[in-house]
Scaffold this active site. Structure first.
Site, short mmCIF file in Angstrom:
data_model
loop_
_atom_site.label_atom_id
_atom_site.label_comp_id
_atom_site.label_asym_id
_atom_site.label_seq_id
_atom_site.Cartn_x
_atom_site.Cartn_y
_atom_site.Cartn_z
N ASP D 127 28.40 44.09 -11.51
CA ASP D 127 28.11 42.62 -11.59
C ASP D 127 29.86 42.03 -12.06
OD1 ASP D 127 25.24 42.52 -11.58
OD2 ASP D 127 25.13 42.79 -13.66
N ARG D 162 13.73 25.49 7.29
CA ARG D 162 13.49 25.65 6.27
C ARG D 162 14.58 25.53 5.05
NH1 ARG D 162 10.09 31.19 7.15
NH2 ARG D 162 8.12 30.18 7.90
N GLU D 221 19.99 36.15 -10.34
CA GLU D 221 18.55 36.66 -10.91
C GLU D 221 18.48 36.09 -12.46
OE1 GLU D 221 17.97 40.87 -11.53
OE2 GLU D 221 20.43 41.06 -11.64
#
Lengths: 341, 341, 341, 341
Positions: D127, D162, D221
């Site tokens: 991360d 989309r 997330e």
């Protein structure tokens, strides 16, 4: 049953996948034992073995190279070679062989089969020039590597307003050049099967420069001019007095630069086409070949080579595979012609 | 001759390669003109056209998507749809159509052919489930993407001592799961054609954990348990009150965790399997399909679809292709079984 | 404000990302207009312009090359060149320039700045040899391509029991060789900054062969032996009578083969290192450079070059960047030494 | 000197490169011996060792995962844990430790250092959220994987008209989303550091659809809406009665579809971001970390962590690294804003 496995000839992505599949199915479905022969035919010739079982083949599917090693040793040409192989097979308690390799390796297998050695062949050639099989593993990987290189070269050709000549593998058959050139959007493809005229290539190059793009010509290492312009490959002595052969790529770039007045450079892809991890296509093909080879052993269907026909794995007599090279048919070459120039 | 081209259905790597090849050969060898119809059958239905010639197709070979756009519009289901298509073809001066698409698109083409519209089809399905052709373009790309993902997941499964369930595309046919699972070294593969027993999958997982490795199970989105354990897909309402369906991957990971006591996670590859640049295999196949389609137009061999059989491009009547899905035969599934567990 | 943009020098992945970022922020945040000057300094010199706005920069982020074209034209060396540039800028209504390029391009920018032309520089060199910035975009892409090639070559070196010499870019600085060699697990790295002794390389090769592995030596194109063994590059005439220079890779492979008795082959990566799509690192760096360049224009902070220092984009006077090359410090080379042999 | 090495926490590309470099330099330059502790802190806690020397580290540079295994065991929280570690180090004759891991692993190292255990740390977090180092290895690999996925998704978004929402890793810090989004040309980026307003994201999506392109939104997330719209993550029970948490990607796709009337789909990249072979950047960084760690051991410079600052590897006290997370500064987020919408 105790099965010996060997890999012969040059590096080719997928060898380990064949070994793994044969061992895996041999052990779990047939209860076979395995012996690895090291370094191609040198292994059974000199009794060089290594343990081969499920622990040895774990994790090798994605890896290039061969855990068994390889060589170009030809036991047929060695006095008493075949007898030594038989003796070493006996000593290792080996009942049958799986020989994975190209023309030379399978040629030896053919001879051994005639002499009563139980052997099954798995075809391997990065050049895709073996008969009786639609494709050989390694070819798809080589074509993808060459195609990705050509993708990159397009922007460089454009930004430098240059001709780029890309020399790919293929001494006797132009399959890699044909597929990589078609896939990479080449403006010309030259293969060993169709001698070329420099005039025609000059025409493609000049026509391409009339658009806002720059030309890329893909050439097999074995391609040659039709008209005897290059009777022998250009020779020079290197820094240590060895004869050095300049390849067709350099020759062609030099010729195109002289004739068109545009800068031209050759890129020789060389060994990067034949190493490293296989594509999914090659992994599946190599795996299915390995599975079929061990089935042949179990069925005592010796003297055969596994092969791909359409989507099926079949077994064909050695003789069908090794009689002559599978070269590019003229109509397949002509099919690509709309993209030249 | 003036040829209209359209692409229908979902994204699939290789669409642009087909368009480019057809236009390139059509212009340079046959002297044809081209019209692009936009957004699948919506284009001829509503008269949406765009210019299509060599300038428009330069540089598109490596690009995913389709320069013509796509849609799922079905003119058969629209009152007067076929007549409007005929009228718009007349107005655009279009003599014949190349329709590139899957079952739906080719179904419309079949109908139009019966009504006298000159049309040639090019098969397109990432799932590889169309009959009469060994492979469709896009499939090899999808399998490679999934296989590379599985390669990466192996080290993560190992370092976390986890089960990883990889859900890949394939609603009705398990080709992607079978090939990607075989290529990626999966320890279990589940496909729609063969309903599975959770007990058996639990067995594979436990057997794999007895080695020093961790299991990866590849599952088609359309796979289902044999025994009615999952009567309906699990449903819940999302944050906005819509019904959300949980996929088989999550269901299976959850079940394996409950049954084996090992952490299990699902990875749903989803859309990344169907976009982006095609592999060399798909570029060559798509290019050859495009070349053959324009040859069919030139030969007025209408009502046919181009197809790959062994290494040859052939033309087959629409009816052979669209009659029923090409699912995975049981023997191809059984072939992979030595790697389960 | 109306801003002119140009790209000079050789191809380098990330050029389009710079252009896109500058235009995007210039239009949306500052309300600037843009003019594209074509083919490096040739553009403002000859008044070659192209429209440049958000529509022109859509979709170009991942693409190699430069939509503006490039050249090596140096207006300083052309009589009246600077005046013509000023006149053409006036005519195009251009208030300031963004010049993206290497030492030569930024040298011109420095001169123009001294003569009162408002200009901001963006550094570009695939060789990473520009001072004042930690990295230049394109370098990370080149290193990744070379590293992937070395990965593939390992299995081939092993299976053929060969020495492979990999020649990478770097005429004056060994950054690509150092990073690619360290990343690829090379058994020796040779760079222009540290003249090498063939004896030492022979030692590495022999030591490596004592393991079960085969050696890979990575060499910058500009590396040279210390002891005058290779006074001049080897010359020969090619098929068309041109002088051909054989590179250090071939020379070294030949020398290693002669000295060790092992087969040795050179692989010259050449142009494939500098084209095609940039890595994520290079896309982010190039994007941030473009954003900072347009900020400099808005702040009228001319005569500066954008640069990366740690994780920050800063602006430094031209003179800091172009004074001398950033070569590999000896301690960085020595750092890699534990892996030699 | 005898050095113990362990790896703790989650999978991260580059772990093996650190181990290899430390062992290689330790053996060849310092004459050290090595002991591998298995499965993170569980190894020294329970006396689980494995042989570690040059033979064990050959060939592991390009491989993901860790040959030492890993775990999340925290010996600080175990009664008598530290004493057991000391005892097991004594028993194995280990004089000093290299601990490779993230916040938790380094937290244990900090504690052990205070208690007199000689230990050097190597930072590891995919991360990139550890202070005192510009980058951690693994991050560049994760960003490249995500960026390549986004490249592929663009063509699918377009052909289906989309919205695609791409959920990437980053529970507390948005570095992966920021870099992958910037590199992939995302039309919006959402990170944990900056709570988002759905209205604003709707604006980006609608603005993007006004061009001929389709929007891609990249979301960490750990990102959350600003206004409490999603008080708790959506919960449902899975097929086995476990609570299942639906992620922010699904929530956002659902919200965007409801608000814009356009189809929206979430793609959750998940574990494929953290496994497999490292990029060249990560291999070089990890290798340099390993070299510096063994130098620290040799210099008895304990209680330090190696770190990257600009292009230099430095050593910093543990406390500087583990005090607080390195989150994305607001100005770095704002820097990306010109590309939103």
């Amino acid at each position: 049953m105790r099965v010996g496995v060997l890999t012969g000839g040059g590096d080719c992505p997928g060898l380990n996948a064949v070994i793994r599949a044969a061992v895996r199915k041999g052990v779990t479905e047939y209860g076979f034992e395995f012996v690895g022969f090291r370094d191609g035919w040198k292994g059974p010739l000199e009794g060089l073995t290594m343990p081969l079982g499920i622990p040895q083949v774990r994790g090798i599917l994605p890896r290039g190279g061969t855990i068994l090693g390889s060589s170009r040793t030809n036991p047929i040409k060695i006095e008493g070679g075949v007898d030594r192989i038989k003796a070493n097979m006996d000593q290792a308690g080996v009942d049958a062989l799986i020989a994975i390799g190209g023309e030379d390796t399978l040629g030896v297998a053919t001879k051994l089969d005639e002499l009563g050695v139980p052997v099954v062949g798995v075809p391997k050639t990065i050049d895709n020039d073996l008969n009786a099989t639609d494709y050989t593993f390694g070819f798809d990987t080589a074509v993808n590597i060459a195609s990705e290189a050509i993708d990159r070269l397009h922007t460089t050709a454009e930004s430098h307003h240059r001709v780029l000549v890309v020399e790919v593998m293929g001494r006797h058959a132009g399959w890699i050049a044909l597929h990589a050139g078609m896939s990479g959007g080449a403006n010309g493809i030259l293969i060993p099967e169709v001698p070329f005229h420099l005039d025609e290539v000059v025409g493609w190059v000049e026509s391409r420069f009339q658009t806002n793009y720059s030309p890329i010509i893909v050439v097999s290492e074995g391609a040659l001019p039709a008209d005897g312009e290059m009777v022998t490959k250009d020779q020079s002595l290197d820094a240590f007095g060895h004869v050095r052969l300049s390849g067709i790529g350099d020759w062609l770039a030099s010729g195109l630069e002289a004739r068109t007045g545009k800068e031209a450079r050759a890129v020789v892809l060389g060994h990067i086409q034949r190493g490293g991890t296989p594509t999914a296509f090659d992994r599946v093909l190599a795996t299915r070949f390995g599975l079929s080879a061990i089935d042949a052993i179990a069925a005592k269907d010796f003297g055969k080579m596994v092969a791909l026909q359409s989507t099926n794995i079949v077994r064909v007599p050695f003789i069908e595979a090794t009689g002559e090279l599978k070269t590019v048919p003229l109509e397949r070459y002509e099919e690509a012609r709309p993209f030249f120039g």
